[in-house]
Design an enzyme around this catalytic site. Structure first.
Site, PDB file in Angstrom:
ATOM      1  N   SER A  49       0.857  -1.189   0.000  1.00 46.44           N
ATOM      2  CA  SER A  49       0.000   0.000   0.000  1.00 46.44           C
ATOM      3  C   SER A  49       0.891   1.236   0.000  1.00 46.44           C
ATOM      4  O   SER A  49       2.093   1.142   0.294  1.00 46.44           O
ATOM      5  CB  SER A  49      -0.897   0.006   1.235  1.00 46.44           C
ATOM      6  OG  SER A  49      -0.086   0.167   2.393  1.00 46.44           O
ATOM      7  N   ASP A  84      -0.746  -1.644  -4.084  1.00 41.23           N
ATOM      8  CA  ASP A  84      -2.124  -1.927  -3.676  1.00 41.23           C
ATOM      9  C   ASP A  84      -2.858  -0.592  -3.460  1.00 41.23           C
ATOM     10  O   ASP A  84      -2.382   0.257  -2.689  1.00 41.23           O
ATOM     11  CB  ASP A  84      -2.063  -2.743  -2.369  1.00 41.23           C
ATOM     12  CG  ASP A  84      -3.390  -3.351  -2.000  1.00 41.23           C
ATOM     13  OD1 ASP A  84      -4.237  -3.525  -2.895  1.00 41.23           O
ATOM     14  OD2 ASP A  84      -3.575  -3.665  -0.807  1.00 41.23           O
ATOM     15  N   HIS A  85      -3.978  -0.413  -4.127  1.00 41.95           N
ATOM     16  CA  HIS A  85      -4.788   0.809  -3.999  1.00 41.95           C
ATOM     17  C   HIS A  85      -4.000   2.091  -4.274  1.00 41.95           C
ATOM     18  O   HIS A  85      -4.053   3.044  -3.487  1.00 41.95           O
ATOM     19  CB  HIS A  85      -5.437   0.890  -2.604  1.00 41.95           C
ATOM     20  CG  HIS A  85      -6.441  -0.181  -2.370  1.00 41.95           C
ATOM     21  ND1 HIS A  85      -7.719  -0.135  -2.897  1.00 41.95           N
ATOM     22  CD2 HIS A  85      -6.353  -1.336  -1.681  1.00 41.95           C
ATOM     23  CE1 HIS A  85      -8.370  -1.239  -2.544  1.00 41.95           C
ATOM     24  NE2 HIS A  85      -7.564  -1.984  -1.806  1.00 41.95           N
ATOM     25  N   GLU A 136     -10.228  -0.785  -9.871  1.00 42.14           N
ATOM     26  CA  GLU A 136     -11.326  -1.118  -8.935  1.00 42.14           C
ATOM     27  C   GLU A 136     -12.577  -0.383  -9.362  1.00 42.14           C
ATOM     28  O   GLU A 136     -12.528   0.743  -9.830  1.00 42.14           O
ATOM     29  CB  GLU A 136     -10.960  -0.719  -7.500  1.00 42.14           C
ATOM     30  CG  GLU A 136     -12.118  -0.996  -6.521  1.00 42.14           C
ATOM     31  CD  GLU A 136     -11.774  -0.736  -5.056  1.00 42.14           C
ATOM     32  OE1 GLU A 136     -10.637  -1.012  -4.656  1.00 42.14           O
ATOM     33  OE2 GLU A 136     -12.663  -0.255  -4.331  1.00 42.14           O
ATOM     34  N   GLY A 208     -10.116  -7.929   0.448  1.00 44.79           N
ATOM     35  CA  GLY A 208     -10.710  -8.208   1.762  1.00 44.79           C
ATOM     36  C   GLY A 208     -10.828  -9.696   2.026  1.00 44.79           C
ATOM     37  O   GLY A 208     -11.855 -10.175   2.514  1.00 44.79           O
ATOM     38  N   GLY A 209      -9.774 -10.443   1.723  1.00 44.22           N
ATOM     39  CA  GLY A 209      -9.823 -11.912   1.859  1.00 44.22           C
ATOM     40  C   GLY A 209      -9.941 -12.402   3.298  1.00 44.22           C
ATOM     41  O   GLY A 209     -10.411 -13.523   3.531  1.00 44.22           O
ATOM     42  N   THR A 210      -9.548 -11.585   4.252  1.00 44.18           N
ATOM     43  CA  THR A 210      -9.640 -11.996   5.664  1.00 44.18           C
ATOM     44  C   THR A 210     -11.101 -12.095   6.094  1.00 44.18           C
ATOM     45  O   THR A 210     -11.883 -11.169   5.844  1.00 44.18           O
ATOM     46  CB  THR A 210      -8.922 -10.941   6.562  1.00 44.18           C
ATOM     47  OG1 THR A 210      -7.560 -10.876   6.172  1.00 44.18           O
ATOM     48  CG2 THR A 210      -9.044 -11.300   8.039  1.00 44.18           C
ATOM     49  N   ASN A 229      -6.687 -11.046  -2.124  1.00 47.02           N
ATOM     50  CA  ASN A 229      -5.835 -10.190  -1.287  1.00 47.02           C
ATOM     51  C   ASN A 229      -6.009 -10.504   0.197  1.00 47.02           C
ATOM     52  O   ASN A 229      -7.144 -10.526   0.706  1.00 47.02           O
ATOM     53  CB  ASN A 229      -6.218  -8.729  -1.494  1.00 47.02           C
ATOM     54  CG  ASN A 229      -5.878  -8.217  -2.872  1.00 47.02           C
ATOM     55  OD1 ASN A 229      -5.601  -8.992  -3.775  1.00 47.02           O
ATOM     56  ND2 ASN A 229      -5.898  -6.906  -3.033  1.00 47.02           N
ATOM     57  N   THR A 232      -5.010  -8.475   6.760  1.00 48.82           N
ATOM     58  CA  THR A 232      -5.317  -8.498   8.194  1.00 48.82           C
ATOM     59  C   THR A 232      -5.024  -9.857   8.844  1.00 48.82           C
ATOM     60  O   THR A 232      -4.505  -9.903   9.973  1.00 48.82           O
ATOM     61  CB  THR A 232      -6.806  -8.112   8.411  1.00 48.82           C
ATOM     62  OG1 THR A 232      -7.044  -6.907   7.697  1.00 48.82           O
ATOM     63  CG2 THR A 232      -7.133  -7.921   9.872  1.00 48.82           C
TER      64      THR A 232
HETATM   65  P1  13P Z   1      -7.826  -7.924   4.344  1.00 51.50           P
HETATM   66  O1  13P Z   1      -7.063  -6.982   5.237  1.00 51.50           O
HETATM   67  O2  13P Z   1      -9.271  -7.978   4.698  1.00 51.50           O
HETATM   68  O3  13P Z   1      -7.210  -9.264   4.287  1.00 51.50           O
HETATM   69  O4  13P Z   1      -7.810  -7.285   2.869  1.00 51.50           O
HETATM   70  C1  13P Z   1      -6.599  -7.080   2.217  1.00 51.50           C
HETATM   71  C2  13P Z   1      -6.804  -6.346   0.954  1.00 51.50           C
HETATM   72  O5  13P Z   1      -7.814  -6.463   0.295  1.00 51.50           O
HETATM   73  C3  13P Z   1      -5.699  -5.487   0.481  1.00 51.50           C
HETATM   74  O6  13P Z   1      -6.019  -4.803  -0.690  1.00 51.50           O
END
Ligand code: 13P
Length: 283
Positions: A49, A84-85, A136, A208-210, A229, A232
């Site tokens: 990031s 990332d982003h 995105e 947001g894979g977490t 991705n 977290t």
């Molecule tokens: P998490 O923090 O939910 O795993 O998401 C990571 C993410 O999507 C980074 O772009």
């Protein structure tokens, strides 16, 4: 080997698995991820990031660090170094000039027309430099936000338009996932995911894979997700292990011992994700 994300994601799309994108924060994060992915023979995308890049010293430092690790550890799986982003053309250009092999331009907060315009600028510079681009569309929620009010599900027609008019290499449609921990159940729109995948025919990305259940991850892969991705999850297991270690040893002060206290927990989690995503033994 440091490379862009094109070949690894195309292979994942054909063979129906997902390449893990793990966010890195420092030297140890990068080292543990590379070692585990190499051991599992999984390709990997190291996500950085803007904040993490600044924390580590800047884009040149990150590139030097990752290239050095690949060389010294003799890593032979495909590795992609990805912003990332990225929030602007300027961010992506600086990262590309420093040696990143892939960038995400996140212009999702703008109108569709503006998103397309900014993404196009990035694509044109990236293509000249053999760098892949992720865009995105819609809005992926954040852990601090209320699920219902924050997520804006991407519209299929908007995605088709963005992909056709920009020729991005892969796209992250917001379809119900959030960054960080979920408040309540993750509600992913799998029907739309499949529909989008069929219509755009490029690899889709799940942010947001977490916190997404294993069965949902598998279903997402079957609906066209080729890159997942994770950030977290690794932060949680690392900090839990380090906290425990420090609680048990009030005298330790060697930073290597403190940081490494989280190594095996992190490596275990990385392995778990690789196996869940089906990216092991691919190289
Ligand atoms: P998490 O923090 O939910 O795993 O998401 C990571 C993410 O999507 C980074 O772009």
């Amino acid at each position: 080997m440091l490379e862009n994300a094109k070949a690894m994601l195309e292979k994942a799309k054909i063979e129906k698995y997902a390449v893990p994108h793990f966010n890195i924060n420092n030297l140890e994060w990068a080292k543990y991820i590379l070692e585990t992915c190499a051991y599992q023979r999984s390709p990997v995308i190291l996500g950085v990031s803007e904040g993490a890049s600044k924390y580590m010293g800047g884009y040149n430092t990150v590139v030097g660090l990752v290239k050095g690790l690949i060389k010294d550890l003799q890593i032979s799986i495909p590795v992609c170094l990805h912003i990332d982003h990225g929030s602007s053309f300027d961010t992506c250009k600086k990262a590309i000039d420093a040696g990143f092999t892939s960038v995400m331009i996140d212009a999702s907060k703008y109108s569709l027309e503006e998103n397309i315009k900014i993404t196009n600028e990035v694509v044109s510079y990236a293509k000249e430099n053999n760098v892949t681009v992720e865009a995105e569309i819609g809005h992926i929620g954040g852990s601090e936000d209320e699920l219902s009010s924050d997520i804006a599900y991407a519209k299929t027609d908007d995605i088709i338009k963005l992909v056709n008019e920009t020729k991005v290499d892969f796209v992250a449609p917001a379809l119900g996932s959030v960054h960080g921990l979920y408040k309540g159940e993750p509600k992913l729109d799998f029907d739309r995911m499949l529909e989008i995948s069929k219509k755009v025919n490029i690899p889709l990305v799940l942010h947001g894979g977490t916190g997404i259940y294993d069965e949902q991850i598998k279903k997402a892969i079957s609906c066209g997700i080729c890159k997942i991705n994770i950030n977290t999850d690794l932060q949680i297991v690392w900090s839990e292990a380090v906290r425990k270690f420090l609680d048990n040893d009030k005298k330790v002060y060697d930073p290597r011992k403190v940081i490494c206290a989280g190594e095996s927990a992190m490596k275990e989690k990385i392995k778990e994700k690789i196996i869940l995503f089906g990216s092991n033994n691919k190289y």
